[in-house]
Design a protein around this motif. Structure first.
Motif, PDB file in Angstrom:
ATOM      1  N   LEU A 266       0.708  -1.096  -0.042  1.00 46.98           N
ATOM      2  CA  LEU A 266       0.015  -0.146  -0.003  1.00 46.98           C
ATOM      3  C   LEU A 266       0.894   1.222   0.045  1.00 46.98           C
ATOM      4  O   LEU A 266       0.518   2.260  -0.546  1.00 46.98           O
ATOM      5  CB  LEU A 266      -0.904   0.169   1.233  1.00 46.98           C
ATOM      6  CG  LEU A 266      -2.241   0.811   1.129  1.00 46.98           C
ATOM      7  CD1 LEU A 266      -2.897   0.218   0.015  1.00 46.98           C
ATOM      8  CD2 LEU A 266      -2.922   0.703   2.486  1.00 46.98           C
ATOM      9  N   HIS A 267       1.915   1.229   0.756  1.00 51.11           N
ATOM     10  CA  HIS A 267       2.924   2.459   0.641  1.00 51.11           C
ATOM     11  C   HIS A 267       3.484   2.575  -0.446  1.00 51.11           C
ATOM     12  O   HIS A 267       3.748   3.716  -0.954  1.00 51.11           O
ATOM     13  CB  HIS A 267       4.006   1.931   1.711  1.00 51.11           C
ATOM     14  CG  HIS A 267       4.807   3.004   2.190  1.00 51.11           C
ATOM     15  ND1 HIS A 267       5.684   3.268   3.295  1.00 51.11           N
ATOM     16  CD2 HIS A 267       5.229   4.427   1.415  1.00 51.11           C
ATOM     17  CE1 HIS A 267       6.195   4.390   3.404  1.00 51.11           C
ATOM     18  NE2 HIS A 267       6.051   4.948   2.146  1.00 51.11           N
ATOM     19  N   SER A 268       3.954   1.475  -1.317  1.00 48.86           N
ATOM     20  CA  SER A 268       4.442   1.668  -2.688  1.00 48.86           C
ATOM     21  C   SER A 268       3.526   2.298  -3.575  1.00 48.86           C
ATOM     22  O   SER A 268       3.790   2.923  -4.300  1.00 48.86           O
ATOM     23  CB  SER A 268       5.199   0.430  -3.045  1.00 48.86           C
ATOM     24  OG  SER A 268       5.961  -0.071  -2.272  1.00 48.86           O
ATOM     25  N   LEU A 269       2.154   1.912  -3.578  1.00 46.24           N
ATOM     26  CA  LEU A 269       1.202   2.412  -4.356  1.00 46.24           C
ATOM     27  C   LEU A 269       0.821   3.844  -4.013  1.00 46.24           C
ATOM     28  O   LEU A 269       0.720   4.769  -4.779  1.00 46.24           O
ATOM     29  CB  LEU A 269      -0.120   1.600  -4.161  1.00 46.24           C
ATOM     30  CG  LEU A 269      -0.129   0.137  -4.749  1.00 46.24           C
ATOM     31  CD1 LEU A 269      -1.281  -0.570  -4.288  1.00 46.24           C
ATOM     32  CD2 LEU A 269      -0.004   0.220  -6.269  1.00 46.24           C
ATOM     33  N   GLY A 270       1.021   4.183  -2.607  1.00 43.33           N
ATOM     34  CA  GLY A 270       0.935   5.600  -2.387  1.00 43.33           C
ATOM     35  C   GLY A 270       1.744   6.538  -2.750  1.00 43.33           C
ATOM     36  O   GLY A 270       1.581   7.766  -2.936  1.00 43.33           O
ATOM     37  N   ALA A 335       0.362   7.864   6.621  1.00 49.36           N
ATOM     38  CA  ALA A 335      -0.699   8.176   5.600  1.00 49.36           C
ATOM     39  C   ALA A 335      -0.757   6.958   4.688  1.00 49.36           C
ATOM     40  O   ALA A 335      -2.003   6.688   4.189  1.00 49.36           O
ATOM     41  CB  ALA A 335      -0.731   9.501   5.120  1.00 49.36           C
ATOM     42  N   LYS A 336       0.289   7.010   4.023  1.00 47.07           N
ATOM     43  CA  LYS A 336       0.360   5.869   2.861  1.00 47.07           C
ATOM     44  C   LYS A 336       0.075   4.380   3.204  1.00 47.07           C
ATOM     45  O   LYS A 336      -0.094   3.519   2.388  1.00 47.07           O
ATOM     46  CB  LYS A 336       1.707   5.946   1.920  1.00 47.07           C
ATOM     47  CG  LYS A 336       2.085   7.513   1.714  1.00 47.07           C
ATOM     48  CD  LYS A 336       3.551   7.255   0.869  1.00 47.07           C
ATOM     49  CE  LYS A 336       3.972   8.707   0.733  1.00 47.07           C
ATOM     50  NZ  LYS A 336       4.385   9.550   1.768  1.00 47.07           N
ATOM     51  N   ARG A 337       0.204   4.242   4.369  1.00 46.95           N
ATOM     52  CA  ARG A 337       0.068   2.961   4.964  1.00 46.95           C
ATOM     53  C   ARG A 337      -1.122   2.343   5.717  1.00 46.95           C
ATOM     54  O   ARG A 337      -1.473   1.489   6.278  1.00 46.95           O
ATOM     55  CB  ARG A 337       1.274   2.583   5.801  1.00 46.95           C
ATOM     56  CG  ARG A 337       2.573   2.632   5.526  1.00 46.95           C
ATOM     57  CD  ARG A 337       3.565   2.710   6.501  1.00 46.95           C
ATOM     58  NE  ARG A 337       4.153   1.279   6.622  1.00 46.95           N
ATOM     59  CZ  ARG A 337       4.967   0.639   6.119  1.00 46.95           C
ATOM     60  NH1 ARG A 337       5.584   1.064   5.012  1.00 46.95           N
ATOM     61  NH2 ARG A 337       5.143  -0.669   6.607  1.00 46.95           N
ATOM     62  N   GLN A 338      -2.018   3.498   5.613  1.00 50.98           N
ATOM     63  CA  GLN A 338      -3.415   3.564   6.161  1.00 50.98           C
ATOM     64  C   GLN A 338      -4.504   3.235   5.179  1.00 50.98           C
ATOM     65  O   GLN A 338      -4.703   4.058   4.115  1.00 50.98           O
ATOM     66  CB  GLN A 338      -3.744   4.793   7.113  1.00 50.98           C
ATOM     67  CG  GLN A 338      -2.820   5.016   8.304  1.00 50.98           C
ATOM     68  CD  GLN A 338      -3.095   6.177   9.158  1.00 50.98           C
ATOM     69  OE1 GLN A 338      -4.117   6.335   9.275  1.00 50.98           O
ATOM     70  NE2 GLN A 338      -1.987   6.632   9.746  1.00 50.98           N
ATOM     71  N   MET A 339      -5.139   2.513   5.137  1.00 51.79           N
ATOM     72  CA  MET A 339      -6.113   2.086   3.976  1.00 51.79           C
ATOM     73  C   MET A 339      -7.201   2.896   3.815  1.00 51.79           C
ATOM     74  O   MET A 339      -7.643   3.360   3.236  1.00 51.79           O
ATOM     75  CB  MET A 339      -6.828   0.661   4.398  1.00 51.79           C
ATOM     76  CG  MET A 339      -7.311  -0.058   3.378  1.00 51.79           C
ATOM     77  SD  MET A 339      -7.813  -1.902   3.815  1.00 51.79           S
ATOM     78  CE  MET A 339      -6.163  -2.590   3.718  1.00 51.79           C
ATOM     79  N   LYS A 340      -7.576   3.413   5.319  1.00 51.52           N
ATOM     80  CA  LYS A 340      -8.869   4.394   5.068  1.00 51.52           C
ATOM     81  C   LYS A 340      -8.286   5.909   4.229  1.00 51.52           C
ATOM     82  O   LYS A 340      -9.054   6.239   3.592  1.00 51.52           O
ATOM     83  CB  LYS A 340      -9.428   4.845   6.326  1.00 51.52           C
ATOM     84  CG  LYS A 340     -10.032   3.701   7.045  1.00 51.52           C
ATOM     85  CD  LYS A 340     -10.877   4.037   8.435  1.00 51.52           C
ATOM     86  CE  LYS A 340     -11.612   3.049   9.026  1.00 51.52           C
ATOM     87  NZ  LYS A 340     -12.058   3.350  10.355  1.00 51.52           N
ATOM     88  N   LEU A 341      -7.025   6.359   4.657  1.00 57.04           N
ATOM     89  CA  LEU A 341      -6.597   7.529   4.132  1.00 57.04           C
ATOM     90  C   LEU A 341      -6.272   7.176   2.635  1.00 57.04           C
ATOM     91  O   LEU A 341      -6.661   8.060   1.936  1.00 57.04           O
ATOM     92  CB  LEU A 341      -5.433   7.929   4.792  1.00 57.04           C
ATOM     93  CG  LEU A 341      -5.745   8.723   5.906  1.00 57.04           C
ATOM     94  CD1 LEU A 341      -4.343   9.008   6.735  1.00 57.04           C
ATOM     95  CD2 LEU A 341      -6.233   9.902   5.903  1.00 57.04           C
ATOM     96  N   MET A 342      -5.785   6.228   2.326  1.00 56.70           N
ATOM     97  CA  MET A 342      -5.458   5.813   1.082  1.00 56.70           C
ATOM     98  C   MET A 342      -6.636   5.813   0.082  1.00 56.70           C
ATOM     99  O   MET A 342      -6.931   6.298  -1.029  1.00 56.70           O
ATOM    100  CB  MET A 342      -4.801   4.369   0.894  1.00 56.70           C
ATOM    101  CG  MET A 342      -3.355   4.814   1.124  1.00 56.70           C
ATOM    102  SD  MET A 342      -2.374   5.480  -0.088  1.00 56.70           S
ATOM    103  CE  MET A 342      -2.512   4.724  -1.457  1.00 56.70           C
TER     104      MET A 342
END
Length: 422
Positions: A266-270, A335-342
Motif C-alpha cells: 500500500l505504501h508503494s502504491l501511495g 498516511a500511505k500505510r493506512q487503508m482509510k486514508l488511501m
C-alpha cells in the motif's frame, strides 16, 4: 517460503453483480434523459468523457504491467493480476469509445457555427468534421481547419484511432496470455516473452499516446494546440489508473482476498499516487504558465473559456482535488500505510480527474450553461455512475475467470510477498 496459498480464486457474488446492474441502469436512464430532453450534445460529450476515461484506465493496466516487467520490479509481482484485468478489458473499452465517437460524428443537428450562422453540425468534433469545412464555397468553410485537413479528416481519424487502440489491446492481450501460460507450465520462458513485449509496448505507447490524446480530446477544439497536452493527459492516465488499482486492491482485501498484500505494498502504491499527482501538476502548470505568459490569442483562448464564471470554480477545484489533497494527505509515511486514508485520496483523485477531463471537453463542446452549479447535473452524474457500474461489473467478472489471484509462477513472487519498506 511463505504459507500463503496463491490458488485462491475470486468469486463474483450475485448481490454485488446486482448492484452493478443498478448502477448501469442509472447510467442508461441518464443517457436516455439527455437525448430525450434536447441535450444531445451534452450527452454525447459526457459519453465521450467516460468512454475516454474507461479506455485510459485500461491503457494504464497494460502500461503498469509493462513497466514492472521492463524494470524487473519485484514488489508488484503479487498484485499484477489486477492491472492484467484492466488490460483484458481494453478491447471492450476501445469498442465503446469508437462507437461513441462514430455516433457523435455521424449524427448531425442544426446549430450555430463560430460565425453565428445556422448550419448542419455533428454532435462531436464539429470544428473539423462538419460538411463543407474545407470547401471555400461552403458557408462552413474554415481556412485554418482546411490547412490541417490532410490530418484532420474522418477516414484518417478513424484509421489512427483503430490503429492505436488495436496495438495497445493486442500487446496487452499477449502480456495476459504469457502470464496465464506461466501459471500453467512454470519456467522462465514466458517471463522473458513478457519482458520483450513490454519493451515493444512502451516504445509504441511512448510515441502514440500523445497522438491518441490529440485526436480524441484536443481536436474537439481544433483551432487550439499544445505540445504538452499529450503528456499532460498521459500523466492523468497514470495517476487515475493507480488510484483505481489501489481501490480495487483495497476492495479485495476487505473482502478477504489478497492476504499476502500488506501495508508495504500500500505504501508503494501511495508513493506512486503521490508522485504522479505532483508530475501531473507540473505539466498542468507548465501548459498554463507558458501560454499565459506568451499571451498568444489562439493559445490563451483555451484558458479564457475555462475562466468564464460558469467554469472558473471547477478550474481551480481541479487543482485542489488533484494536487492539494494528494500532496497534503499523503506527504507523511504513515498516511500511505493506512487503508482509510488511501481510500479517501484515491476516491478524490478519481473524481478529481473526472473534473479534469470534463474541463478538457465541455467548454469547447457544449459551452457554458447558466451557473457554475448547473454545469454538472443529472446527465453528468448518472453517466459517470453508469460507467462506474459497467467498469466494476467487467473488472470483477473478468477477475473471477482467472484460476488464481496471483501469478503463482512469477519468478519474483516471493520477493513481492516479502516486500518491506523501512
Amino acid at each position: 517460503m511463505t504459507n500463503h496459498s496463491f490458488d485462491e480464486q475470486f468469486i463474483f457474488k450475485r448481490k454485488t453483480r446486482a448492484w452493478t446492474f443498478v448502477l448501469i441502469t442509472i447510467g442508461i436512464t441518464g443517457t436516455l434523459y439527455g437525448f430525450l430532453s434536447g441535450s444531445a450534445e451534452r450527452t454525447f460529450s459526457n459519453l465521450l468523457l467516460m468512454g475516454y476515461y474507461f479506455a485510459a484506465i485500461c491503457i494504464f493496466g497494460v502500461c503498469f504491467c509493462a513497466i514492472q516487467y521492463v524494470s524487473q520490479a519485484g514488489w508488484s509481482a503479487s498484485i499484477l493480476r489486477i492491472p492484467q484485468v484492466f488490460a483484458r478489458l481494453l478491447p471492450a473499452a476501445s469498442a465503446i469509445l469508437l462507437i461513441i465517437i462514430a455516433a457523435g460524428i455521424f449524427t448531425t443537428h442544426t446549430g450555430l457555427n463560430e460565425e453565428g450562422k445556422e448550419v448542419i453540425l455533428p454532435y462531436l468534433y464539429k470544428l473539423w468534421a462538419a460538411q463543407g469545412i474545407t470547401s471555400p464555397a461552403s458557408e462552413n468553410y474554415d481556412a485554418l481547419i482546411a490547412g490541417k485537413s490532410a490530418y484532420l479528416n474522418i477516414p484518417f481519424f478513424f484509421i489512427r484511432l483503430v490503429s492505436y487502440l488495436s496495438a495497445y489491446s493486442f500487446l496487452g492481450w499477449l502480456l495476459v496470455k504469457y502470464s496465464r501460460n506461466e501459471d500453467e507450465i512454470g519456467g522462465i520462458l514466458n517471463h522473458k516473452k513478457s519482458f520483450k513485449i513490454s519493451c515493444i509496448f512502451l516504445v509504441v505507447v511512448g510515441f502514440t499516446v500523445p497522438l491518441f490524446t490529440f485526436d480524441t480530446i484536443m481536436s474537439l477544439e481544433a483551432h487550439w494546440f499544445s505540445t504538452m497536452f499529450g503528456w499532460y493527459n498521459f500523466s492523468a492516465f497514470l495517476v487515475t489508473g493507480l488510484a483505481v488499482l489501489t481501490l480495487t486492491i483495497i476492495y479485495l482485501k476487505e473482502a478477504g482476498y489478497l492476504q499476502w498484500v500488506n501495508e508495504n505494498h500500500l505504501h508503494s502504491l501511495g508513493l506512486q499516487v503521490f508522485g504522479f499527482s505532483i508530475f501531473w501538476t507540473y505539466l498542468w502548470f507548465e501548459q498554463f504558465l507558458l501560454q499565459y505568459y506568451a499571451n498568444i490569442p489562439e493559445e490563451v483562448v483555451y484558458f479564457y473559456k475555462r475562466q468564464e464564471p460558469e467554469f472558473n470554480i471547477w478550474f481551480w477545484a481541479n487543482i485542489v482535488l488533484n494536487f492539494c489533497v494528494p500532496l497534503l494527505v499523503l506527504m507523511s509515511r504513515d498516511a500511505k500505510r493506512q487503508m482509510k486514508l488511501m481510500k479517501f485520496v484515491c476516491v478524490t483523485v478519481v473524481l478529481g480527474h473526472w473534473v479534469d477531463y470534463w474541463l478538457m471537453i465541455m467548454p469547447g463542446t457544449t459551452g457554458p450553461q447558466s451557473h457554475w452549479y448547473t454545469e454538472i447535473g443529472f446527465i453528468e452524474v448518472s453517466i459517470f455512475i453508469g460507467f462506474a457500474g459497467l467498469f466494476v461489473n467487467l473488472v470483477l467478472s473478468s477477475l473471477s475467470k482467472f484460476k488464481a489471484l496471483a501469478p503463482k509462477n512469477h519468478p519474483f513472487l516471493e520477493e513481492s510477498v516479502h516486500h518491506h519498506i523501512n
